[in-house]
Design a protein around this motif. Structure first.
Motif, PDB file in Angstrom:
ATOM      1  N   LEU A  18       0.836  -1.192   0.000  1.00 54.46           N
ATOM      2  CA  LEU A  18       0.000   0.000   0.000  1.00 54.46           C
ATOM      3  C   LEU A  18       0.876   1.249   0.000  1.00 54.46           C
ATOM      4  CD1 LEU A  18      -2.739  -1.030   2.596  1.00 54.46           C
ATOM      5  CD2 LEU A  18      -2.888  -1.088   0.094  1.00 54.46           C
ATOM      6  N   ALA A  19       0.430   2.262  -0.740  1.00 59.17           N
ATOM      7  CA  ALA A  19       1.175   3.513  -0.844  1.00 59.17           C
ATOM      8  C   ALA A  19       0.600   4.552   0.117  1.00 59.17           C
ATOM      9  CB  ALA A  19       1.112   4.048  -2.274  1.00 59.17           C
ATOM     10  N   ILE A  20       1.459   5.445   0.600  1.00 55.86           N
ATOM     11  CA  ILE A  20       1.013   6.551   1.439  1.00 55.86           C
ATOM     12  C   ILE A  20       0.512   7.668   0.528  1.00 55.86           C
ATOM     13  CG2 ILE A  20       1.697   8.311   3.118  1.00 55.86           C
ATOM     14  CD1 ILE A  20       3.847   6.379   4.097  1.00 55.86           C
ATOM     15  N   ASP A  21      -0.754   8.008   0.653  1.00 55.10           N
ATOM     16  CA  ASP A  21      -1.365   9.062  -0.159  1.00 55.10           C
ATOM     17  C   ASP A  21      -1.438  10.340   0.659  1.00 55.10           C
ATOM     18  OD1 ASP A  21      -3.139  10.475  -2.026  1.00 55.10           O
ATOM     19  OD2 ASP A  21      -4.723   9.988  -0.567  1.00 55.10           O
ATOM     20  N   HIS A  22      -1.148  11.484   0.020  1.00 52.64           N
ATOM     21  CA  HIS A  22      -1.235  12.755   0.737  1.00 52.64           C
ATOM     22  C   HIS A  22      -1.896  13.808  -0.137  1.00 52.64           C
ATOM     23  CE1 HIS A  22       2.334  13.646  -1.704  1.00 52.64           C
ATOM     24  NE2 HIS A  22       2.165  14.926  -1.414  1.00 52.64           N
ATOM     25  N   ASP A  23      -2.369  14.853   0.508  1.00 63.02           N
ATOM     26  CA  ASP A  23      -3.012  15.970  -0.170  1.00 63.02           C
ATOM     27  C   ASP A  23      -1.929  16.908  -0.692  1.00 63.02           C
ATOM     28  OD1 ASP A  23      -4.358  18.362  -0.848  1.00 63.02           O
ATOM     29  OD2 ASP A  23      -5.976  17.897   0.559  1.00 63.02           O
ATOM     30  N   HIS A  24      -1.789  16.977  -2.015  1.00 65.94           N
ATOM     31  CA  HIS A  24      -0.720  17.779  -2.617  1.00 65.94           C
ATOM     32  C   HIS A  24      -0.893  19.273  -2.371  1.00 65.94           C
ATOM     33  CE1 HIS A  24       1.231  14.498  -4.953  1.00 65.94           C
ATOM     34  NE2 HIS A  24       0.043  13.952  -4.802  1.00 65.94           N
ATOM     35  N   GLN A  25      -2.089  19.699  -2.060  1.00 62.33           N
ATOM     36  CA  GLN A  25      -2.324  21.121  -1.796  1.00 62.33           C
ATOM     37  C   GLN A  25      -1.590  21.580  -0.542  1.00 62.33           C
ATOM     38  OE1 GLN A  25      -6.456  22.170  -1.373  1.00 62.33           O
ATOM     39  NE2 GLN A  25      -6.022  24.298  -0.831  1.00 62.33           N
ATOM     40  N   TYR A  26      -1.483  20.673   0.443  1.00 63.81           N
ATOM     41  CA  TYR A  26      -0.889  21.032   1.724  1.00 63.81           C
ATOM     42  C   TYR A  26       0.503  20.455   1.938  1.00 63.81           C
ATOM     43  CZ  TYR A  26      -5.634  22.522   2.759  1.00 63.81           C
ATOM     44  OH  TYR A  26      -6.849  23.143   2.710  1.00 63.81           O
ATOM     45  N   GLY A  27       0.954  19.563   1.078  1.00 61.27           N
ATOM     46  CA  GLY A  27       2.303  19.028   1.197  1.00 61.27           C
ATOM     47  C   GLY A  27       2.354  17.656   1.850  1.00 61.27           C
ATOM     48  N   PRO A  28       3.569  17.096   1.974  1.00 64.18           N
ATOM     49  CA  PRO A  28       3.755  15.718   2.454  1.00 64.18           C
ATOM     50  C   PRO A  28       3.164  15.436   3.831  1.00 64.18           C
ATOM     51  CG  PRO A  28       5.776  16.555   1.482  1.00 64.18           C
ATOM     52  CD  PRO A  28       4.845  17.722   1.592  1.00 64.18           C
ATOM     53  N   GLY A  29       3.091  16.450   4.688  1.00 62.64           N
ATOM     54  CA  GLY A  29       2.562  16.221   6.022  1.00 62.64           C
ATOM     55  C   GLY A  29       1.074  15.921   6.057  1.00 62.64           C
ATOM     56  N   VAL A  43      -1.116  13.641   5.167  1.00 65.36           N
ATOM     57  CA  VAL A  43      -1.360  12.255   4.752  1.00 65.36           C
ATOM     58  C   VAL A  43      -2.848  11.947   4.830  1.00 65.36           C
ATOM     59  CG1 VAL A  43      -0.963   9.839   5.366  1.00 65.36           C
ATOM     60  CG2 VAL A  43       0.925  11.475   5.435  1.00 65.36           C
ATOM     61  N   ARG A  44      -3.369  11.360   3.735  1.00 59.73           N
ATOM     62  CA  ARG A  44      -4.796  11.028   3.711  1.00 59.73           C
ATOM     63  C   ARG A  44      -5.061   9.579   4.060  1.00 59.73           C
ATOM     64  NH1 ARG A  44      -6.238  14.402  -1.773  1.00 59.73           N
ATOM     65  NH2 ARG A  44      -4.931  12.778  -2.693  1.00 59.73           N
ATOM     66  N   GLY A  45      -4.129   8.680   3.720  1.00 59.85           N
ATOM     67  CA  GLY A  45      -4.353   7.281   4.037  1.00 59.85           C
ATOM     68  C   GLY A  45      -3.423   6.362   3.278  1.00 59.85           C
ATOM     69  N   LEU A  46      -3.716   5.059   3.342  1.00 57.33           N
ATOM     70  CA  LEU A  46      -2.951   4.031   2.636  1.00 57.33           C
ATOM     71  C   LEU A  46      -3.825   3.453   1.525  1.00 57.33           C
ATOM     72  CD1 LEU A  46      -1.306   2.178   5.664  1.00 57.33           C
ATOM     73  CD2 LEU A  46      -0.209   3.750   4.064  1.00 57.33           C
ATOM     74  N   VAL A  47      -3.320   3.476   0.312  1.00 57.67           N
ATOM     75  CA  VAL A  47      -4.124   3.051  -0.841  1.00 57.67           C
ATOM     76  C   VAL A  47      -3.299   2.164  -1.779  1.00 57.67           C
ATOM     77  CG1 VAL A  47      -5.574   5.119  -0.758  1.00 57.67           C
ATOM     78  CG2 VAL A  47      -3.502   5.125  -2.150  1.00 57.67           C
ATOM     79  N   CYS A  48      -3.988   1.435  -2.645  1.00 53.98           N
ATOM     80  CA  CYS A  48      -3.307   0.626  -3.650  1.00 53.98           C
ATOM     81  C   CYS A  48      -2.819   1.527  -4.783  1.00 53.98           C
ATOM     82  CB  CYS A  48      -4.244  -0.454  -4.195  1.00 53.98           C
ATOM     83  SG  CYS A  48      -5.640   0.192  -5.157  1.00 53.98           S
ATOM     84  N   SER A  49      -1.982   1.002  -5.654  1.00 47.38           N
ATOM     85  CA  SER A  49      -1.412   1.826  -6.722  1.00 47.38           C
ATOM     86  C   SER A  49      -2.475   2.335  -7.684  1.00 47.38           C
ATOM     87  CB  SER A  49      -0.350   1.023  -7.490  1.00 47.38           C
ATOM     88  OG  SER A  49      -0.905  -0.165  -8.027  1.00 47.38           O
ATOM     89  N   ALA A  50      -3.504   1.524  -7.952  1.00 45.95           N
ATOM     90  CA  ALA A  50      -4.567   1.933  -8.867  1.00 45.95           C
ATOM     91  C   ALA A  50      -5.343   3.122  -8.307  1.00 45.95           C
ATOM     92  CB  ALA A  50      -5.500   0.768  -9.157  1.00 45.95           C
ATOM     93  N   CYS A  51      -5.722   3.032  -7.040  1.00 41.50           N
ATOM     94  CA  CYS A  51      -6.463   4.130  -6.411  1.00 41.50           C
ATOM     95  C   CYS A  51      -5.583   5.350  -6.215  1.00 41.50           C
ATOM     96  CB  CYS A  51      -7.052   3.668  -5.080  1.00 41.50           C
ATOM     97  SG  CYS A  51      -8.421   2.483  -5.251  1.00 41.50           S
ATOM     98  N   ASN A  52      -4.306   5.127  -5.973  1.00 41.64           N
ATOM     99  CA  ASN A  52      -3.372   6.234  -5.830  1.00 41.64           C
ATOM    100  C   ASN A  52      -3.279   7.033  -7.128  1.00 41.64           C
ATOM    101  OD1 ASN A  52      -1.549   7.765  -4.288  1.00 41.64           O
ATOM    102  ND2 ASN A  52       0.210   6.638  -5.079  1.00 41.64           N
ATOM    103  N   SER A  53      -3.236   6.325  -8.255  1.00 45.69           N
ATOM    104  CA  SER A  53      -3.197   7.002  -9.561  1.00 45.69           C
ATOM    105  C   SER A  53      -4.489   7.770  -9.814  1.00 45.69           C
ATOM    106  CB  SER A  53      -2.979   5.968 -10.673  1.00 45.69           C
ATOM    107  OG  SER A  53      -1.718   5.333 -10.530  1.00 45.69           O
ATOM    108  N   ALA A  54      -5.619   7.167  -9.449  1.00 49.15           N
ATOM    109  CA  ALA A  54      -6.904   7.845  -9.623  1.00 49.15           C
ATOM    110  C   ALA A  54      -6.985   9.109  -8.787  1.00 49.15           C
ATOM    111  CB  ALA A  54      -8.043   6.894  -9.259  1.00 49.15           C
ATOM    112  N   LEU A  55      -6.421   9.054  -7.584  1.00 46.68           N
ATOM    113  CA  LEU A  55      -6.443  10.222  -6.700  1.00 46.68           C
ATOM    114  C   LEU A  55      -5.625  11.380  -7.258  1.00 46.68           C
ATOM    115  CD1 LEU A  55      -6.198   8.324  -3.310  1.00 46.68           C
ATOM    116  CD2 LEU A  55      -8.034   9.903  -3.932  1.00 46.68           C
ATOM    117  N   VAL A  56      -4.560  11.058  -7.980  1.00 44.10           N
ATOM    118  CA  VAL A  56      -3.761  12.114  -8.618  1.00 44.10           C
ATOM    119  C   VAL A  56      -4.630  12.905  -9.589  1.00 44.10           C
ATOM    120  CG1 VAL A  56      -1.853  12.578 -10.193  1.00 44.10           C
ATOM    121  CG2 VAL A  56      -1.573  10.909  -8.348  1.00 44.10           C
ATOM    122  N   TRP A  57      -5.427  12.184 -10.397  1.00 37.22           N
ATOM    123  CA  TRP A  57      -6.298  12.851 -11.362  1.00 37.22           C
ATOM    124  C   TRP A  57      -7.429  13.612 -10.674  1.00 37.22           C
ATOM    125  CZ3 TRP A  57      -4.615  13.791 -15.923  1.00 37.22           C
ATOM    126  CH2 TRP A  57      -3.684  12.938 -16.524  1.00 37.22           C
TER     127      TRP A  57
END
Length: 225
Positions: free
Chosen positions: A54-65, A67-81
């Protein structure tokens, strides 16, 4: 701090990764416990994901700190979009984003008056590292006094920075050296604040410039010999 999840200890090899997202070991274990071994969006078991991790997902608006949660690579890619403005009809993403980890941390911290991060994990301690940092050592040598160390979190546009402050109190002079902690254990001087009795507080980008200012003003014991 009380929390609605129970932590399980993670492997030491994971420390470098979670520290890049400003999490200490305690907080990362609690995040893993919340995920319960599954992607927090689609609920696919970790061992059944494409990367088996599982990948660590974070809100890019606020930076690395943020963190939104742990997600799979497919959902992580979807979250980027989704972060880039693409809409989705999948209610699982909306539910996940509404329950972001950093929002829970903020709520728990406000309720208890505490924060998860101790700024110490994986053999690294921010206060200890800042105490030995060149900018702090140079001021200590110049003033001949030991600093009082403290920590705080600095939140700015698009970033969250953990900081250690070395306060030097010498007669009518106070010098604060603020050391910021970036990723991969990098340290940097955030600012040096000089407070001299009867004069306005002055901020400098480095200890060298602060000491040069004091020497130019003839302040002892940092005046030129």
């Amino acid at each position: 701090m009380s929390s609605p999840v129970d932590a399980t200890r993670h492997a030491a090899s994971a420390c470098r990764t979670h520290r890049m997202y400003r999490m200490d070991c305690t907080e990362f274990d609690l995040l893993r416990a919340r995920a319960d071994g599954r992607c927090e969006v689609c609920r696919t078991p970790e061992h059944e994901t494409t990367t088996r991790q599982l990948a660590i997902d974070h809100d890019h608006q606020y930076g690395p700190g943020a963190v939104r949660g742990l997600v799979c690579s497919a959902c992580n890619s979807a979250l980027v979009w989704i972060d880039r403005g693409r809409s989705t009809q999948d209610p699982r993403f909306a539910a996940y984003l509404a329950n972001s980890w950093f929002m829970q941390v903020t709520a728990w911290a406000r309720a208890s008056g505490q924060l998860f991060w101790s700024l110490s994990c994986g053999g690294f301690d921010l206060v200890e590292a800042a105490r030995k940092f060149g900018a702090v050592v140079s001021v200590e040598r110049a003033l001949g006094v030991e600093p009082t160390m403290s920590t705080h979190t600095s939140v700015g546009p698009g970033r969250v920075t953990f900081c250690a402050t070395a306060l030097f109190a010498h007669k009518e002079l106070d010098v604060q050296v603020v050391i910021g902690h970036g990723t991969a254990r990098n340290l940097r001087v955030e600012e040096v604040v000089v407070s001299l009795a009867g004069q306005p507080t002055t901020r400098f980008p480095s200890s060298a410039s602060a000491l040069a200012h004091l020497r130019a003003g003839g302040w002892s014991p940092v005046a030129p010999r």
